[in-house]
Design a protein around this motif. Sequence first.
Motif, PDB file in Angstrom:
ATOM      1  N   ALA A 229     -35.891 -10.027   3.931  1.00 43.56           N
ATOM      2  CA  ALA A 229     -35.077 -11.167   4.364  1.00 43.56           C
ATOM      3  C   ALA A 229     -34.638 -12.014   3.178  1.00 43.56           C
ATOM      4  O   ALA A 229     -33.496 -12.510   3.138  1.00 43.56           O
ATOM      5  N   TYR A 230     -35.533 -12.181   2.205  1.00 46.90           N
ATOM      6  CA  TYR A 230     -35.195 -12.957   1.007  1.00 46.90           C
ATOM      7  C   TYR A 230     -34.091 -12.264   0.217  1.00 46.90           C
ATOM      8  O   TYR A 230     -33.106 -12.884  -0.190  1.00 46.90           O
ATOM      9  N   GLU A 231     -34.232 -10.958   0.040  1.00 45.13           N
ATOM     10  CA  GLU A 231     -33.215 -10.218  -0.706  1.00 45.13           C
ATOM     11  C   GLU A 231     -31.870 -10.259   0.011  1.00 45.13           C
ATOM     12  O   GLU A 231     -30.818 -10.427  -0.614  1.00 45.13           O
ATOM     13  N   GLU A 232     -31.904 -10.108   1.316  1.00 45.21           N
ATOM     14  CA  GLU A 232     -30.663 -10.143   2.090  1.00 45.21           C
ATOM     15  C   GLU A 232     -29.957 -11.494   1.927  1.00 45.21           C
ATOM     16  O   GLU A 232     -28.740 -11.559   1.755  1.00 45.21           O
ATOM     17  N   ALA A 233     -30.738 -12.580   1.962  1.00 47.74           N
ATOM     18  CA  ALA A 233     -30.162 -13.914   1.811  1.00 47.74           C
ATOM     19  C   ALA A 233     -29.603 -14.120   0.408  1.00 47.74           C
ATOM     20  O   ALA A 233     -28.552 -14.756   0.235  1.00 47.74           O
ATOM     21  N   MET A 234     -30.281 -13.589  -0.604  1.00 48.53           N
ATOM     22  CA  MET A 234     -29.776 -13.726  -1.970  1.00 48.53           C
ATOM     23  C   MET A 234     -28.475 -12.945  -2.151  1.00 48.53           C
ATOM     24  O   MET A 234     -27.535 -13.426  -2.795  1.00 48.53           O
ATOM     25  N   LYS A 235     -28.422 -11.756  -1.582  1.00 47.67           N
ATOM     26  CA  LYS A 235     -27.181 -10.976  -1.656  1.00 47.67           C
ATOM     27  C   LYS A 235     -26.041 -11.709  -0.955  1.00 47.67           C
ATOM     28  O   LYS A 235     -24.922 -11.793  -1.485  1.00 47.67           O
ATOM     29  N   ALA A 236     -26.329 -12.249   0.215  1.00 47.54           N
ATOM     30  CA  ALA A 236     -25.297 -12.931   0.990  1.00 47.54           C
ATOM     31  C   ALA A 236     -24.760 -14.169   0.269  1.00 47.54           C
ATOM     32  O   ALA A 236     -23.587 -14.536   0.433  1.00 47.54           O
ATOM     33  N   ASN A 237     -25.611 -14.799  -0.534  1.00 44.56           N
ATOM     34  CA  ASN A 237     -25.213 -16.020  -1.237  1.00 44.56           C
ATOM     35  C   ASN A 237     -24.904 -15.788  -2.710  1.00 44.56           C
ATOM     36  O   ASN A 237     -24.749 -16.734  -3.472  1.00 44.56           O
ATOM     37  N   LYS A 238     -24.819 -14.506  -3.082  1.00 46.29           N
ATOM     38  CA  LYS A 238     -24.439 -14.114  -4.447  1.00 46.29           C
ATOM     39  C   LYS A 238     -25.338 -14.744  -5.514  1.00 46.29           C
ATOM     40  O   LYS A 238     -24.870 -15.207  -6.562  1.00 46.29           O
ATOM     41  N   ILE A 239     -26.635 -14.772  -5.221  1.00 43.92           N
ATOM     42  CA  ILE A 239     -27.613 -15.252  -6.188  1.00 43.92           C
ATOM     43  C   ILE A 239     -27.868 -14.151  -7.216  1.00 43.92           C
ATOM     44  O   ILE A 239     -28.002 -12.982  -6.853  1.00 43.92           O
ATOM     45  N   VAL A 240     -27.901 -14.523  -8.486  1.00 41.71           N
ATOM     46  CA  VAL A 240     -28.248 -13.557  -9.529  1.00 41.71           C
ATOM     47  C   VAL A 240     -29.747 -13.268  -9.414  1.00 41.71           C
ATOM     48  O   VAL A 240     -30.565 -14.182  -9.517  1.00 41.71           O
ATOM     49  N   TYR A 241     -30.104 -12.016  -9.166  1.00 39.33           N
ATOM     50  CA  TYR A 241     -31.528 -11.716  -8.992  1.00 39.33           C
ATOM     51  C   TYR A 241     -31.850 -10.292  -9.428  1.00 39.33           C
ATOM     52  O   TYR A 241     -30.980  -9.422  -9.504  1.00 39.33           O
ATOM     53  N   GLU A 242     -33.117 -10.088  -9.728  1.00 41.13           N
ATOM     54  CA  GLU A 242     -33.682  -8.767  -9.972  1.00 41.13           C
ATOM     55  C   GLU A 242     -34.942  -8.664  -9.121  1.00 41.13           C
ATOM     56  O   GLU A 242     -35.701  -9.623  -9.015  1.00 41.13           O
TER      57      GLU A 242
END
Length: 283
Positions: A229-242
Amino acid sequence: MDQRIINLYDEYTHKPLTRKAFMQQLVMLTGSTAAAMSMLPLLESDFKTANITTEGELFTEYITYPGVQGEMKAYVARPEKKKKYPAIIVIHENRGLNTHIEDVARRAAMAGFLAIAPNALAPLGKPAATEDEARQLFTTLKAEDNTENFMRCIDYLPAREDWNGKFGCVGFCWGGAMANTLAVKVPALSAAVAFYGRQPEAADVPKIKAAVQLHYGALDERVNAGMAAYEEAMKANKIVYEQYVYEGANHAFHNDTSTARYNEAAAKLAWSRTIAFFEKYVK
């Protein structure tokens, strides 16, 4: 070691499972009281064996700054040469500041950062004698006070002549959750690295401005339940993440004072990725 034993210990250290209930279940899994007692040193952290980092020349000190309901204390480490460095806030597990976390701070300092490791238990005014006591003390702290106390560490930074104005954070377990919280609460944060930490609510993810790096042990079912769920939310909000998942690794795989759960290969790889991340987004 039987994975059921490690899972039981994880439940004991993170959920309301009493010492008596934990020991009863451990005896059932191991077959005898003697076998259960022999397992304890492998499960519990032995901070006397902390991998003390001595390579290179470092400047270290203990500092204080005002907390919400008492004085906060923190361990500081940086390269010996006095100049301005980017800061990394190092956030401990639910044991408070200990020799292991101080060692992690020195590792960050050796990589060229001003590392500051606050102690969430400091405002209580008394050190914990055992891990069990430390975890019990954490239940007396208010979540909002904890967050404010770590944000006040950021407020303290401008008073230092050795800070260059940039900062990030890295946290482990309880501290991993705090790293994710700071990513939500502090827009000026450049980077947040969370090792097996509880994830923020999806509704709060749009507030994140920092680059985020996440490390999970593949066997850590409790924390990993919130990973997707966290990864999905980061993708949806275009957060830079690894995001990295380490096969065969348990919760707390980075803690080299816990024989049963420490995974040397995963720990070294995760830390190298952490430093590279900070060099990219914080330096």
